[in-house]
Design an enzyme around this catalytic site. Structure first.
Site, PDB file in Angstrom:
ATOM      1  N   ALA A   1       0.812  -1.222   0.000  1.00 28.59           N
ATOM      2  CA  ALA A   1       0.000   0.000   0.000  1.00 28.59           C
ATOM      3  C   ALA A   1       0.846   1.273   0.000  1.00 28.59           C
ATOM      4  O   ALA A   1       0.424   2.309   0.505  1.00 28.59           O
ATOM      5  CB  ALA A   1      -0.973   0.016   1.186  1.00 28.59           C
TER       6      ALA A   1
ATOM      7  N   GLY B   1       1.711   2.831  -2.758  1.00 26.91           N
ATOM      8  CA  GLY B   1       1.334   3.627  -3.913  1.00 26.91           C
ATOM      9  C   GLY B   1       1.819   3.072  -5.237  1.00 26.91           C
ATOM     10  O   GLY B   1       1.771   3.752  -6.261  1.00 26.91           O
ATOM     11  N   LYS B   2       2.275   1.822  -5.256  1.00 30.40           N
ATOM     12  CA  LYS B   2       2.837   1.235  -6.478  1.00 30.40           C
ATOM     13  C   LYS B   2       1.796   1.124  -7.589  1.00 30.40           C
ATOM     14  O   LYS B   2       2.071   1.447  -8.744  1.00 30.40           O
ATOM     15  CB  LYS B   2       3.428  -0.146  -6.166  1.00 30.40           C
ATOM     16  CG  LYS B   2       4.544  -0.140  -5.150  1.00 30.40           C
ATOM     17  CD  LYS B   2       5.095  -1.527  -4.903  1.00 30.40           C
ATOM     18  CE  LYS B   2       4.030  -2.497  -4.425  1.00 30.40           C
ATOM     19  NZ  LYS B   2       3.427  -2.074  -3.120  1.00 30.40           N
TER      20      LYS B   2
ATOM     21  N   GLU C   1       5.854  -3.950 -11.344  1.00 29.26           N
ATOM     22  CA  GLU C   1       5.525  -3.776  -9.928  1.00 29.26           C
ATOM     23  C   GLU C   1       6.297  -4.824  -9.121  1.00 29.26           C
ATOM     24  O   GLU C   1       6.059  -6.008  -9.241  1.00 29.26           O
ATOM     25  CB  GLU C   1       4.023  -3.931  -9.706  1.00 29.26           C
ATOM     26  CG  GLU C   1       3.592  -3.674  -8.276  1.00 29.26           C
ATOM     27  CD  GLU C   1       2.089  -3.757  -8.104  1.00 29.26           C
ATOM     28  OE1 GLU C   1       1.603  -3.423  -7.011  1.00 29.26           O
ATOM     29  OE2 GLU C   1       1.399  -4.176  -9.058  1.00 29.26           O
TER      30      GLU C   1
END
Length: 256
Positions: free
Chosen positions: A70, A72-73, A143
């Site tokens: 969490a 912000g990827k 990611e």
């Protein structure tokens, strides 16, 4: 998905990344130390300096967006999802949640001692698939990576006492073999340095069922491993230069 981010802040966050990509593609070529400030400590490059300048336009770069749960990827990658020259590969979480009807991600969060090896073996396999699939566009934006799977998440399981040493050694042997024998090299790591407290608040707002049991202490442990690896350089080798993005929105700062 991470919490909402103002469009202005998001553009500010991603401007250095796009600038780097254009500089690499149009001038120095991927993997060139001259194109990557802060390249000290990099171990491998996906492409050495081009032996044939005629093929400069055919070169491709791989950028990994790293950070805590969490951090912000997803928001970062979504910003580039409609770019015509950037291929976006999100973390294969759906695969981790459903392997022929089984949910190893959920099982790991329920009982890490029992299911840590099971999940991380599959994570290593699926991330290897991400690294090695054919690349069709000039820039691949991933990611996370096979490196953070080993250096952060496997390491955390072992350090916390939730992974037996024999499991840790076996996973490490697999990882070391992959790195020696398969090209999983990358050109840049973008590290989203978000505080564990901010990640925890975002985590409570999103709707992944498996993550409801994650405590702040877990996020804090992951944060410190990322800091050791990518900022202090005291944990494991860094596979590429690091572009650090520090501070919660909307006041983001950048450092190489």
């Amino acid at each position: 998905m991470a919490g909402p981010v103002a469009s202005g802040s998001r553009a500010l966050l991603l401007r250095p990344l796009r600038s780097w990509a254009f500089r690499v593609l149009r001038r120095d070529g991927p993997g060139s130390p001259a194109s990557c400030p802060g390249s000290q400590g990099a171990q491998r490059w996906a492409w050495p300096r081009d032996k044939d300048r005629e093929n400069e336009k055919e070169k491709k770069s791989v950028v990994c967006v790293e950070g805590n749960i969490a951090s912000g990827k997803t928001t970062c990658l979504e910003f580039f999802s409609n770019s015509t020259d950037i291929e976006v590969l999100t973390e294969p979480v759906p695969k981790w949640r459903n392997v022929r009807g089984h949910n190893p991600l959920g099982l790991m969060y329920q009982d890490a001692c029992r299911w840590g090896l099971t999940l991380q073996t599959y994570v290593q396999l699926t991330m290897l698939d991400q690294h090695t699939r054919p690349q069709t566009l000039p820039v691949r934006l991933m990611e996370r990576s096979i490196y953070s799977a080993r250096y952060v998440f496997v390491e955390n399981l072992y350090r916390s006492g939730k992974m037996p040493e024999v499991d840790y050694v076996v996973l490490s042997e697999w990882f070391d073999w992959i790195v020696r024998n398969i090209d999983v090299s990358i050109d840049l790591i973008v590290y989203l340095r978000t505080t564990p407290e901010t990640c925890y608040q975002r985590l409570k707002m999103r709707c992944r069922e498996e993550e409801k049991v994650i405590p702040l202490e877990y996020l804090d442990a992951i944060h410190h491993l990322y800091e050791e690896w990518l900022i202090k350089g005291s944990l494991f080798p860094v596979a590429a230069p690091v572009l650090g993005v520090a501070g919660p929105e909307p006041h983001c700062t950048f450092s190489w």
